[in-house]
Design a protein around this motif. Structure first.
Motif, PDB file in Angstrom:
ATOM      1  N   GLN A 145       0.829  -1.194   0.000  1.00 12.69           N
ATOM      2  CA  GLN A 145       0.000   0.000   0.000  1.00 12.69           C
ATOM      3  C   GLN A 145       0.868   1.251   0.000  1.00 12.69           C
ATOM      4  OE1 GLN A 145      -2.708  -0.393   3.358  1.00 12.69           O
ATOM      5  NE2 GLN A 145      -4.349  -0.986   1.948  1.00 12.69           N
ATOM      6  N   ALA A 146       0.311   2.319  -0.508  1.00  9.69           N
ATOM      7  CA  ALA A 146       1.027   3.584  -0.499  1.00  9.69           C
ATOM      8  C   ALA A 146       1.450   3.933   0.928  1.00  9.69           C
ATOM      9  CB  ALA A 146       0.147   4.681  -1.077  1.00  9.69           C
ATOM     10  N   ARG A 170      13.867   1.351 -13.381  1.00  6.86           N
ATOM     11  CA  ARG A 170      12.489   0.871 -13.359  1.00  6.86           C
ATOM     12  C   ARG A 170      11.795   1.260 -14.648  1.00  6.86           C
ATOM     13  NH1 ARG A 170      10.080   4.842  -8.583  1.00  6.86           N
ATOM     14  NH2 ARG A 170      10.043   6.776  -9.815  1.00  6.86           N
ATOM     15  N   GLN A 171      10.775   0.472 -14.964  1.00  4.96           N
ATOM     16  CA  GLN A 171      10.010   0.726 -16.177  1.00  4.96           C
ATOM     17  C   GLN A 171       8.539   0.466 -15.912  1.00  4.96           C
ATOM     18  OE1 GLN A 171      11.384  -1.357 -19.671  1.00  4.96           O
ATOM     19  NE2 GLN A 171      10.436   0.146 -21.023  1.00  4.96           N
ATOM     20  N   ALA A 172       7.750   1.501 -16.039  1.00  8.82           N
ATOM     21  CA  ALA A 172       6.310   1.386 -15.886  1.00  8.82           C
ATOM     22  C   ALA A 172       5.686   1.106 -17.248  1.00  8.82           C
ATOM     23  CB  ALA A 172       5.749   2.674 -15.293  1.00  8.82           C
ATOM     24  N   GLU A 189       3.018   6.067  -7.923  1.00  9.40           N
ATOM     25  CA  GLU A 189       3.843   6.301  -9.112  1.00  9.40           C
ATOM     26  C   GLU A 189       5.164   5.536  -9.098  1.00  9.40           C
ATOM     27  OE1 GLU A 189       2.457   8.633  -7.123  1.00  9.40           O
ATOM     28  OE2 GLU A 189       3.793  10.388  -6.895  1.00  9.40           O
ATOM     29  N   ASP A 190       5.444   4.851  -7.998  1.00 10.65           N
ATOM     30  CA  ASP A 190       6.620   3.983  -7.943  1.00 10.65           C
ATOM     31  C   ASP A 190       6.340   2.615  -8.558  1.00 10.65           C
ATOM     32  OD1 ASP A 190       7.292   5.309  -4.682  1.00 10.65           O
ATOM     33  OD2 ASP A 190       8.317   5.833  -6.555  1.00 10.65           O
ATOM     34  N   THR A 191       5.099   2.360  -8.910  1.00  8.22           N
ATOM     35  CA  THR A 191       4.738   1.084  -9.516  1.00  8.22           C
ATOM     36  C   THR A 191       5.469   0.900 -10.838  1.00  8.22           C
ATOM     37  OG1 THR A 191       2.550   1.033  -8.490  1.00  8.22           O
ATOM     38  CG2 THR A 191       2.850  -0.249 -10.510  1.00  8.22           C
ATOM     39  N   GLY A 248      14.381  -8.383 -13.705  1.00  6.76           N
ATOM     40  CA  GLY A 248      13.330  -7.490 -13.242  1.00  6.76           C
ATOM     41  C   GLY A 248      12.432  -8.116 -12.205  1.00  6.76           C
ATOM     42  N   THR A 249      11.926  -7.277 -11.311  1.00  2.91           N
ATOM     43  CA  THR A 249      10.975  -7.715 -10.291  1.00  2.91           C
ATOM     44  C   THR A 249       9.876  -6.658 -10.199  1.00  2.91           C
ATOM     45  OG1 THR A 249      10.750  -8.439  -7.984  1.00  2.91           O
ATOM     46  CG2 THR A 249      12.312  -6.665  -8.395  1.00  2.91           C
ATOM     47  N   GLN A 250       8.625  -7.125 -10.130  1.00  2.00           N
ATOM     48  CA  GLN A 250       7.481  -6.225 -10.163  1.00  2.00           C
ATOM     49  C   GLN A 250       7.223  -5.600  -8.794  1.00  2.00           C
ATOM     50  OE1 GLN A 250       5.221  -5.379 -12.842  1.00  2.00           O
ATOM     51  NE2 GLN A 250       4.543  -3.869 -11.332  1.00  2.00           N
ATOM     52  N   VAL A 251       7.065  -4.300  -8.789  1.00  2.00           N
ATOM     53  CA  VAL A 251       6.657  -3.566  -7.592  1.00  2.00           C
ATOM     54  C   VAL A 251       5.340  -2.865  -7.906  1.00  2.00           C
ATOM     55  CG1 VAL A 251       7.185  -1.627  -6.064  1.00  2.00           C
ATOM     56  CG2 VAL A 251       8.992  -3.220  -6.733  1.00  2.00           C
ATOM     57  N   THR A 252       4.327  -3.159  -7.108  1.00  2.00           N
ATOM     58  CA  THR A 252       3.024  -2.548  -7.303  1.00  2.00           C
ATOM     59  C   THR A 252       2.613  -1.849  -6.012  1.00  2.00           C
ATOM     60  OG1 THR A 252       2.392  -4.277  -8.868  1.00  2.00           O
ATOM     61  CG2 THR A 252       0.625  -2.922  -7.950  1.00  2.00           C
TER      62      THR A 252
END
Length: 123
Positions: free
Chosen positions: A12-13, A37-39, A88-90, A116-120
């Motif tokens: 969570q934020a 990072r890449q969104a 916005e860090d996602t 790469g590893t996903q951050v949501t």
């Protein structure tokens, strides 16, 4: 040289995550480590970098004061501690390395990349 990133997930934020990058192979010539990072729909952007010898660091303005990069040369690992996360860090976060002492924020300046590893970050 192989780089393996881990530690991503859903948070969570305002929360925190800790990313790690394990480096194997001929690591003696890898002088600088970085995180990018890449969104979705966006270009890959610089997050942070750290030098092998002096431990000098570089941060993108968007993460300064919230993220901390560190490295353990003996264990060949680089860590990105991410606090006060924002939506916005996602992105997918990548670790990278380069055979140059100079810190760089340019993706083209790095020689090796992890998967790469996903951050949501949810609101």
């Amino acid at each position: 040289v192989q780089l393996q990133a881990s530690g991503g997930g859903l948070v969570q934020a305002g929360g925190s995550l800790r990313l790690s990058c394990a480096v194997s192979g001929r690591t003696s010539t890898l002088y600088t480590m970085g995180w990018f990072r890449q969104a979705p729909g966006k270009e890959r952007e610089f997050v942070s970098a750290i030098s092998r010898g002096s431990g000098s660091t570089l941060y993108a303005d968007s993460v300064k004061g919230r993220f901390t990069i560190s490295r353990d040369n003996a264990k060949n690992t680089v860590t990105l501690q991410m606090n006060s996360l924002k939506t916005e860090d996602t992105a997918v976060y990548y670790c990278a390395s380069r055979r140059d002492y100079r810190l760089s924020s340019e993706p083209n300046g790095y020689d090796f990349w992890g998967q790469g590893t996903q951050v949501t970050v949810s609101s």
